[in-house]
Enzyme design. Sequence first.
Site, mmCIF file in Angstrom:
data_model
loop_
_atom_site.group_PDB
_atom_site.id
_atom_site.type_symbol
_atom_site.label_atom_id
_atom_site.label_comp_id
_atom_site.label_asym_id
_atom_site.label_seq_id
_atom_site.Cartn_x
_atom_site.Cartn_y
_atom_site.Cartn_z
ATOM 1 N N ASP A 1 0.971 -1.227 0.216
ATOM 2 C CA ASP A 1 0.041 0.016 0.008
ATOM 3 C C ASP A 1 0.951 1.299 -0.062
ATOM 4 O O ASP A 1 1.859 1.185 -0.294
ATOM 5 C CB ASP A 1 -1.024 -0.092 1.214
ATOM 6 C CG ASP A 1 -2.264 0.680 0.877
ATOM 7 O OD1 ASP A 1 -2.400 1.839 0.533
ATOM 8 O OD2 ASP A 1 -3.360 -0.109 1.162
ATOM 9 N N HIS B 1 2.059 1.758 -3.209
ATOM 10 C CA HIS B 1 1.215 2.730 -3.907
ATOM 11 C C HIS B 1 1.655 4.281 -4.008
ATOM 12 O O HIS B 1 0.760 5.129 -3.961
ATOM 13 C CB HIS B 1 -0.099 2.688 -3.280
ATOM 14 C CG HIS B 1 -0.937 1.317 -3.335
ATOM 15 N ND1 HIS B 1 -2.075 1.083 -2.865
ATOM 16 C CD2 HIS B 1 -0.546 0.148 -4.079
ATOM 17 C CE1 HIS B 1 -2.303 -0.201 -3.004
ATOM 18 N NE2 HIS B 1 -1.633 -0.695 -3.871
#
Length: 403
Positions: free
Chosen positions: A228, A251
């Site tokens: 993430d 991310h």
Amino acid sequence: MKSSYHPQRMEIIVRVVFMLTLVNFGFVNGQIYDVLKFGAKGDGTTDDSKYNIAFVEAWKAMCSSGGNNKTLLIPSDNTFLLQPLVFQGPCNSPYVQVQLEGKIVAPLNKEAWSDLKSCEWVSFNKIIGLTVLGSGTINGRGSSFWEDNTPASKHPTQLHFQGCNNLEINGITSFDSPRNHISINDCRQVKITQIKLIAPGDSPNTDGIDISASTDVEIYDTMVGTGDDCVALNSGSINISITRMQCGPGHGISVGSLGKDGEESIVENVQVTNCTFNETNNGARIKTWPNGKGYARNIVFKDIILTETKNPIIIDQQYIDKGRIDVEESSAVAISNVTFVDFRGTSRQDEIIKIDCSEVTSCKDIVLDRIDITTIDGKKPIIECSNAYGNSTNAYDGCLKTQ
């Protein structure tokens, strides 16, 4: 004559001498609190927290004592199994440190956790002048959490710092967190450096560092590769500096998400410089929910190197997480004074810039300058801007509306 100098060997010798000096000085002067001396087993199977209470007793003894420079030592060549654990402050010493040289591991799987109601695994609460440092590791064994269907909010954070002013985190390595690796909440004057945060690229919600309601945070010379955000700046993140971070997989570095469920959110004075994004799903990102309130402003992303990054530059004011339904927008988090400058590298997709701003507030004072991003398939890059005002240069002239 051939030189016998070996930099790596010298570094090891210096570290060993430092540790021996630290331990010798500490025991002579009563400054070191070794968890083994308080009954911890360090065999990797015996619970060294709740049931053994070794860590709790060592912490209480150190925290309640006066004087300066108290150290809780988690020694090398040992593996300590911990259930959810809270290191509670305030302490009587103005400066305390946790020296992590050994290994800390979570229970083997979710079923072995003693308290699944806890949202944190290892938590530090209201400790002023705390330093967590060392060459040791902490492993959350999070795969069983990633595989179940319970909401991510029910999964524990690996290391949680709450109300810890004058905080430093230095040198440690964190593996496979059930959720985010490090959470910084309601903290002032924070330095994070020389750490590594690692989880598989497909591990859900394993953010590297989550920051909220905190000011004056410096993050530098770090490596984060997770499933993430490498860093997520949530509401109340003010005066944040991130430099020389190697991010990927993951991310990217995100401001937000902000304004969820109509909340008022603020983020301001953010500098992200000299960072690299390696095969990340996003690069520099700002994301807000429809119908939010507040603002995100004075944000700079500068000197960014991209390697096969998807969504290198993105502002998304229509952020809708999975399981949510779209709604009609009546308000939005106001975004202004955001600069993207000196980006270079490659994108995995043709759309290299997407600035999708709210029709309600628009984005104001956006700058795109010296952007040199090519696509890996050689196609012409696509740039999309909507409801955004500011200045852009080179091939991006006309993307942003003039004010």
